[in-house]
Write an enzyme that holds these catalytic residues in place. Sequence first.
Site, PDB file in Angstrom:
ATOM      1  N   ILE A 212       0.822  -1.218   0.000  1.00 42.52           N
ATOM      2  CA  ILE A 212       0.000   0.000   0.000  1.00 42.52           C
ATOM      3  C   ILE A 212       0.861   1.276   0.000  1.00 42.52           C
ATOM      4  CG2 ILE A 212      -0.267   0.391   2.499  1.00 42.52           C
ATOM      5  CD1 ILE A 212      -3.301   0.642   1.955  1.00 42.52           C
TER       6      ILE A 212
ATOM      7  N   ASN B 124      11.189  -8.485   7.363  1.00 40.43           N
ATOM      8  CA  ASN B 124      11.441  -7.997   8.718  1.00 40.43           C
ATOM      9  C   ASN B 124      10.829  -8.975   9.707  1.00 40.43           C
ATOM     10  OD1 ASN B 124      12.689  -5.508   7.911  1.00 40.43           O
ATOM     11  ND2 ASN B 124      10.665  -4.807   7.271  1.00 40.43           N
TER      12      ASN B 124
ATOM     13  N   GLU C 165       6.125  -4.599  11.172  1.00 39.26           N
ATOM     14  CA  GLU C 165       4.863  -3.912  11.498  1.00 39.26           C
ATOM     15  C   GLU C 165       3.674  -4.868  11.503  1.00 39.26           C
ATOM     16  OE1 GLU C 165       4.266  -0.719   8.726  1.00 39.26           O
ATOM     17  OE2 GLU C 165       6.209   0.159   9.163  1.00 39.26           O
ATOM     18  N   VAL C 166       3.654  -5.768  10.536  1.00 39.62           N
ATOM     19  CA  VAL C 166       2.497  -6.670  10.405  1.00 39.62           C
ATOM     20  C   VAL C 166       2.927  -8.080  10.821  1.00 39.62           C
ATOM     21  CG1 VAL C 166       0.772  -7.618   8.840  1.00 39.62           C
ATOM     22  CG2 VAL C 166       1.582  -5.261   8.519  1.00 39.62           C
TER      23      VAL C 166
ATOM     24  N   HIS D 180       5.793 -12.115   5.823  1.00 38.93           N
ATOM     25  CA  HIS D 180       5.713 -11.608   4.453  1.00 38.93           C
ATOM     26  C   HIS D 180       7.101 -11.295   3.948  1.00 38.93           C
ATOM     27  CE1 HIS D 180       5.252  -8.263   7.302  1.00 38.93           C
ATOM     28  NE2 HIS D 180       5.905  -7.512   6.434  1.00 38.93           N
ATOM     29  N   MET D 181       7.254 -11.442   2.639  1.00 39.27           N
ATOM     30  CA  MET D 181       8.480 -11.065   1.955  1.00 39.27           C
ATOM     31  C   MET D 181       8.167  -9.879   1.065  1.00 39.27           C
ATOM     32  SD  MET D 181      11.666 -12.231   1.821  1.00 39.27           S
ATOM     33  CE  MET D 181      11.811 -14.012   1.867  1.00 39.27           C
ATOM     34  N   HIS D 182       8.982  -8.821   1.202  1.00 38.62           N
ATOM     35  CA  HIS D 182       8.882  -7.695   0.288  1.00 38.62           C
ATOM     36  C   HIS D 182       9.722  -8.017  -0.947  1.00 38.62           C
ATOM     37  CE1 HIS D 182       7.553  -4.682   3.466  1.00 38.62           C
ATOM     38  NE2 HIS D 182       8.104  -5.618   4.244  1.00 38.62           N
TER      39      HIS D 182
HETATM   40  P1  5GP Z   1       6.817  -4.743   7.684  1.00 40.76           P
HETATM   41  O1  5GP Z   1       7.330  -3.499   8.323  1.00 40.76           O
HETATM   42  O2  5GP Z   1       5.912  -5.520   8.596  1.00 40.76           O
HETATM   43  O3  5GP Z   1       7.901  -5.583   7.072  1.00 40.76           O
HETATM   44  O4  5GP Z   1       5.973  -4.268   6.436  1.00 40.76           O
HETATM   45  C1  5GP Z   1       4.591  -4.155   6.420  1.00 40.76           C
HETATM   46  C2  5GP Z   1       4.202  -3.595   5.064  1.00 40.76           C
HETATM   47  O5  5GP Z   1       2.807  -3.747   4.918  1.00 40.76           O
HETATM   48  C3  5GP Z   1       4.519  -2.122   4.875  1.00 40.76           C
HETATM   49  O6  5GP Z   1       5.403  -1.965   3.760  1.00 40.76           O
HETATM   50  C4  5GP Z   1       3.146  -1.482   4.623  1.00 40.76           C
HETATM   51  O7  5GP Z   1       3.179  -0.461   3.643  1.00 40.76           O
HETATM   52  C5  5GP Z   1       2.304  -2.661   4.186  1.00 40.76           C
HETATM   53  N1  5GP Z   1       0.900  -2.552   4.534  1.00 40.76           N
HETATM   54  C6  5GP Z   1       0.367  -2.200   5.743  1.00 40.76           C
HETATM   55  N2  5GP Z   1      -0.975  -2.226   5.697  1.00 40.76           N
HETATM   56  C7  5GP Z   1      -1.303  -2.618   4.423  1.00 40.76           C
HETATM   57  C8  5GP Z   1      -2.552  -2.835   3.782  1.00 40.76           C
HETATM   58  O8  5GP Z   1      -3.636  -2.674   4.344  1.00 40.76           O
HETATM   59  N3  5GP Z   1      -2.501  -3.237   2.482  1.00 40.76           N
HETATM   60  C9  5GP Z   1      -1.323  -3.428   1.817  1.00 40.76           C
HETATM   61  N4  5GP Z   1      -1.382  -3.829   0.543  1.00 40.76           N
HETATM   62  N5  5GP Z   1      -0.125  -3.232   2.411  1.00 40.76           N
HETATM   63  C10 5GP Z   1      -0.119  -2.833   3.705  1.00 40.76           C
END
Ligand code: 5GP
Length: 121
Positions: free
Chosen positions: A34, A91, A99-100, A104-106
């Site tokens: 997002i 992460n 954060e989530v 997940h893999m970016h």
């Molecule tokens: P983290 O910091 O956990 O590795 O990354 C979480 C990612 O999830 C962030 O890059 C953020 O932009 C993405 N993200 C958070 N909420 C949503 C959402 O509701 N939809 C989508 N598609 N991505 C999200």
Amino acid sequence: MSYDPSNIFARILRGEIPCKKVFESEHVLAFHDIGPKAPHHILVIPKGAYVSAQDFGEKASAAETQEFFQAIAKISADIGIAAGGYRLISNAGENANQEVPHFHMHILGGAPLGPMICRPA
Ligand code: 5GP
């Protein structure tokens, strides 16, 4: 850490909130981030309830693990970033600012991405 089924990616998997899907298979879903940090920024997640890469690595089946990495390769080829190169980031936990809390893999690509990491001052 136990899995929290109210996390945002669990809600996406249940169809409670939308996503821009780019790939789906038996064990994997992928969609656009997002808040993209590169011209291409895709999130690849297992459908199973895994908190982090650590959790996935310890508990996922061989089929889930294989399908996960095959999905990354297919998506990267399909969106045209495989040849030029891309970066995978996952992460895991507090020090990584995850954060989530659903593994997940970016996938980041489509332009030069600069140094691997900027250390905090
Ligand atoms: P983290 O910091 O956990 O590795 O990354 C979480 C990612 O999830 C962030 O890059 C953020 O932009 C993405 N993200 C958070 N909420 C949503 C959402 O509701 N939809 C989508 N598609 N991505 C999200």
